[in-house]
Design an enzyme around this catalytic site. Sequence first.
Site, PDB file in Angstrom:
ATOM      1  N   GLU A  46     -44.525  14.819  26.889  1.00 47.12           N
ATOM      2  CA  GLU A  46     -45.390  15.790  27.540  1.00 47.12           C
ATOM      3  C   GLU A  46     -44.776  16.320  28.836  1.00 47.12           C
ATOM      4  O   GLU A  46     -44.916  17.494  29.168  1.00 47.12           O
ATOM      5  CB  GLU A  46     -46.784  15.204  27.792  1.00 47.12           C
ATOM      6  CG  GLU A  46     -46.807  13.868  28.498  1.00 47.12           C
ATOM      7  CD  GLU A  46     -46.765  12.680  27.549  1.00 47.12           C
ATOM      8  OE1 GLU A  46     -47.696  11.855  27.591  1.00 47.12           O
ATOM      9  OE2 GLU A  46     -45.783  12.570  26.793  1.00 47.12           O
ATOM     10  N   ASP A 194     -18.773 -16.286   5.933  1.00 50.62           N
ATOM     11  CA  ASP A 194     -18.291 -14.944   5.591  1.00 50.62           C
ATOM     12  C   ASP A 194     -17.548 -14.233   6.719  1.00 50.62           C
ATOM     13  O   ASP A 194     -16.892 -13.219   6.468  1.00 50.62           O
ATOM     14  CB  ASP A 194     -19.475 -14.067   5.166  1.00 50.62           C
ATOM     15  CG  ASP A 194     -20.200 -14.624   3.960  1.00 50.62           C
ATOM     16  OD1 ASP A 194     -19.568 -15.347   3.173  1.00 50.62           O
ATOM     17  OD2 ASP A 194     -21.408 -14.333   3.800  1.00 50.62           O
TER      18      ASP A 194
END
Length: 354
Positions: A46, A194
């Site tokens: 706004e 991993d």
Amino acid sequence: MRRALQLAALGPAVGDHARVGAVVLSPAGDVLAEGWHKGAGTPHAEVDAMAKVPAEQLRGATAVVTLEPCNHTGRTGPCAVALVEAGIGRVVYAVDDPGVQARGGADRLRAAGVEVVSGVLADEAEAFLERWLLSVRQGRPWVTVKWASSLDGRAAAADGTSKWITGTAARQHVHEQRAAHDAILVGTGTVLADDPSLTARGDGGELLADQPLPVVLGDRPVPADAAVRRHPRGLLVLPGHDLSAALHGLRDHGVHSVLVEGGPTIASALVAAGLVDEVLVYLAPVLLGGPRTALGDVGVGSIGERHQLDVTSTTSLGPDLLVRARPHRVRPRVEQPAVGQHGDGGARTDRSTP
């Protein structure tokens, strides 16, 4: 209001802020200016819109905003005060701000003599802001759990190998999902097994502009030479195994959404604890068999205890299939007020799928 929602979508999808749009109308209903929040530390929607209008034209104007104007001083000042000082005569917004510090802007505006209308297109605004709203209301991020598996539900072959279960299109989609979340969460077991980088990359291997904060949960140390330690956002390590506490703690780091790629252990624990808001399952047209399932124990002892999901979409990604689903929740419906009704009531608490 619908135009304000379109403007809100122009703001960044990740970050410690709500995506908000605003339209300023003259007393005759003509559009004077439009604005949106461009990220943390920038003017709110706004204020951004009002800055484009000569001060004399703001007196008596209407501000249409997707979220209740804030009532606190953070990186910027209270929007409610800015609206009052500008002489805005009427404020229309969609959803109440659930933040303990920020809410109260509507009451402040009314106390200053500004007409306030709430609940306009509340359902659409709730759907658009669902991740941010949930994180503020529940004090934890929106949790998306992702896994890739064979059609028979295996995340890896019997010997533990799992690389490239899915094809390139599915893997690239995962990177896009990483970029669309504030953080990415794995356990120390995934890091040790991993050595993932946990970055969001393009199809050429380049780093995408938006990078998730990498978060590792667990007590085992992350090796000094682990790839995740070279992440451009740094590394956040959360010791222990209390998932709820860890998620709530992420809010202190500005995390409103987290993508979980931590393997079967952490995914199963989150499902069992009821801490999952969305599931992304990438299904490859292969059969692996064996013991390495994508999920383990999720607290289901009998069929009556099953975790019911609602499938919101299915998408073909090359040879693979993405199933997007959410926990089935029955949400009460609250009637919206007629346009022009004042008061806090009106913003529906149910959220439809965007």
